[in-house]
Design a protein around this motif. Structure first.
Motif, short mmCIF file in Angstrom:
data_model
loop_
_atom_site.label_atom_id
_atom_site.label_comp_id
_atom_site.label_asym_id
_atom_site.label_seq_id
_atom_site.Cartn_x
_atom_site.Cartn_y
_atom_site.Cartn_z
N CYS A 40 133.30 98.26 53.53
CA CYS A 40 132.30 98.71 52.56
C CYS A 40 131.27 99.53 53.31
N PHE A 41 131.08 100.74 52.86
CA PHE A 41 130.21 101.69 53.59
C PHE A 41 128.82 101.79 52.97
N MET A 42 128.55 100.96 51.98
CA MET A 42 127.24 101.07 51.33
C MET A 42 126.14 100.83 52.36
N THR A 43 125.08 101.61 52.24
CA THR A 43 123.96 101.41 53.16
C THR A 43 123.10 100.25 52.67
N GLU A 44 122.22 99.80 53.55
CA GLU A 44 121.33 98.70 53.15
C GLU A 44 120.48 99.12 51.96
N GLU A 45 120.10 100.40 51.93
CA GLU A 45 119.26 100.89 50.82
C GLU A 45 120.05 100.83 49.52
N GLU A 46 121.33 101.24 49.58
CA GLU A 46 122.14 101.20 48.34
C GLU A 46 122.28 99.77 47.82
#
Ligand code: GLU
Length: 550
Positions: free
Chosen positions: A141-147
């Motif tokens: 999962c490549f979602m950033t912490e912000e996402e």
């Protein structure tokens, strides 16, 4: 999607297979019914009573059953690690009689199921992550912490359950090409577990302490491998407790909430679950509010294990007390078996409390008094000296110079059917006997109001005139009676109580003048015995000093 290719793409360096690890850590060769337990502390540097409480449970379950208790350091959260925390933890627990059969040691580790530092087990975790990915049970999962934070904020605004699941698990179904591209772009990623749980379905779980617990299935795609390549607690726990062949997981009740995640992971990996024992938090009665609350690091020094060592509690007493709060029938057993070693008690999870366990320092002190009443004067002296050498060196000198005297002091009313029960801890014991030493003598109690200054002077004068070290206890007391009568006090307290107008006071008041002069206290062990230890010179000096204070 070709999951095998995905797994290879993400973990080309992992060449070992799950079977290799299974073979490296075979089933333990233990007798039937032997339990394997572990303590899994994070090396944060703060060792508290809760750790000891859990560790004692682990230790008892394992050793009572002929099993193994090991120490695993859960150091996958590098932010929390404190230098020197592990040797400190080991020595603190060992002080209380908790010694591990295998696992982390102060200078390395011992045992066949290591490494016992989770940070050194990366290759093992990755092998099993790779397996899950190759079976489509986990994904990058490549979602950033912000996402992720944004998703959570939106969920909160829309009042839906927070987390990464269902439609929010945006990278569940990326194609191999998309993954390849993102990696080529240098994007960071975590590995998430692909949950197929339905929160409307309940799982029934059996807890060894609490019995059956019914909980919704987990539907969150939890992170199992962090960006830095180390596992989360959930994954490390499942892999380690499987491969280290743990049979009983003893841990805090805070983990009950994520238990369904662990159940899914055990299932996904095709492993049998160990037994779970979720223990309770330690509570106390708040001094101010009078209500029950959790022990707090900030407010309660007694939560830290250092507290007991610094005050000089006998480790055996602390252990004995913890057993009384760990198993509901321990106290009863102890009364019926006063001299049996505690290790023979039939410890079991079923007898543990499932609602907050009350920790009470006064109760600990009472247990300690019982334990110390059975120790010999030599044992008390040796413990006292060890404690002083570490925590009060100037007192250690005094203890060493007065060994014979102290042995006699500790022997007062020791042994026999009704031994004195007034010794609690090394620091308290020192206080308790401190009046024997001129440097520590202090006046803590005033002379009895029944005795005038003139009378006190006269009591001391006559006492000194008649005092003989050769007198036995009753000859000595007869002389006090003579003084009592001559000065107009009642020889029998009950005569004074019946006719208070006829006497100034009674023999207890007269002898307490002497007691207070000699010890500074209104209460003490047998005064005749104390004087035998003090000797005439010290007795007379104390009487003179008391007179000059009048
Ligand atoms: N490292 C975990 C903790 O400190 C251990 C929990 C467990 O024993 O599984 O809470």
């Amino acid at each position: 999607m070709d999951y095998k290719k995905l797994a290879e793409l993400l973990f080309p360096e992992i060449t070992k297979t799950p079977e290799d690890w299974e073979a490296a850590y075979p089933a333990r060769n233990l007798p039937e019914g032997a339990k394997v337990t572990r303590l899994g502390p994070s090396p944060t540097g703060f060792i508290h009573l809760g750790n000891l409480y859990g560790a004692l449970t682990d230790e008892r379950l394992a050793h009572k059953s002929g099993g193994v208790c090991f120490l695993r350091i859960e150091d996958t959260d590098d932010k929390r690690e404190v230098e020197g925390a592990v040797p400190m933890l080991i020595s603190a627990l060992s002080y209380f009689g908790i010694n591990f059969d295998e696992g982390a040691c102060a200078d390395g580790e011992k045992g066949e199921y290591g490494p016992y530092w989770q940070s050194a087990r990366s290759e093992i975790y990755k092998t099993f992550v790779k397996k899950l990915i190759s079976e489509g049970k986990a994904y990058p999962c490549f979602m950033t912490e912000e996402e992720v934070a944004q998703i959570r904020a939106d969920q909160e605004a829309n009042k839906v359950n927070p987390g990464i699941y269902g439609e929010y698990a945006k990278h569940r179904d990326l194609t191999l090409e998309e993954v390849q591209q993102r990696i080529a772009d240098g994007q960071d990623y975590v590995i998430r577990f692909r949950s197929n749980g339905d929160p409307n379905t309940y799982v029934n779980l059996k807890d060894e302490i609490r019995g059956e617990i019914s909980m919704p299935e987990n539907n969150q795609d939890v992170v199992i491998l962090k960006k830095i390549g180390l596992p989360t607690y959930h994954f490390a726990h499942v892999v380690d407790d499987h491969l280290m062949r743990t049979t009983h997981v003893v841990r805090g009740e805070a983990w009950i909430g994520s238990w369904p995640i662990h159940v899914q992971l055990f299932e996904a990996l095709g492993w049998e679950m160990p037994a779970f024992c979720h223990n309770t938090v330690l509570m106390k009665i708040d001094d101010e509010t009078g209500s029950k609350r959790k022990l707090s690091k900030r407010k309660d020094p007694e939560l830290g294990l250092g507290y007991y060592k610094e005050l000089g509690y006998f480790p055996e007493a602390v252990r004995e007390y913890l057993l009384t709060i760990l198993n509901s029938d321990y106290e009863e057993w102890r009364i019926a078996n006063p001299d049996t070693p505690a290790d023979e008690f039939d410890f079991s999870c079923a007898k543990m409390s499932s609602s907050g366990t009350l920790f009470d320092l006064n109760k600990l002190n009472d247990v300690s008094k019982d334990v110390l009443a059975k120790k010999s004067a030599e044992e008390i002296y040796d413990f006292e000296l060890d404690w002083a050498e570490e925590f009060a060196p100037e007192k250690a000198e005094l203890l060493k110079a007065n060994k014979e005297k102290l042995l006699k002091i500790f022997d007062i009313d020791r042994g026999g059917a009704k031994p004195r029960k007034d010794l609690i801890s090394a620091s308290q014991i020192f206080e308790f006997v401190s009046y024997f030493f001129d440097d520590y003598f202090k006046v803590e109690t005033e002379m009895p109001a029944e005795c005038s200054k003139e009378d006190i002077k006269e009591i001391f004068k006559r006492y000194k005139e008649s005092y003989s070290e050769a007198d036995d206890n009753s000859a000595w007391f007869d002389k006090i009676k003579v003084i009592t009568e001559a000065l107009g006090y009642a020889v029998k307290p009950k005569d004074f109580k019946k006719n208070p107008d006829q006497y100034k006071g009674h023999v207890g008041h007269v002898s307490n003048c002497i007691r207070i002069a000699l010890t500074g206290r209104g209460n003490s062990p047998d005064l005749w015995t104390i004087q035998q230890i003090m000797g005439k010179e010290q007795i007379f000096a104390r009487l003179d000093a008391a007179e000059s204070r009048l």
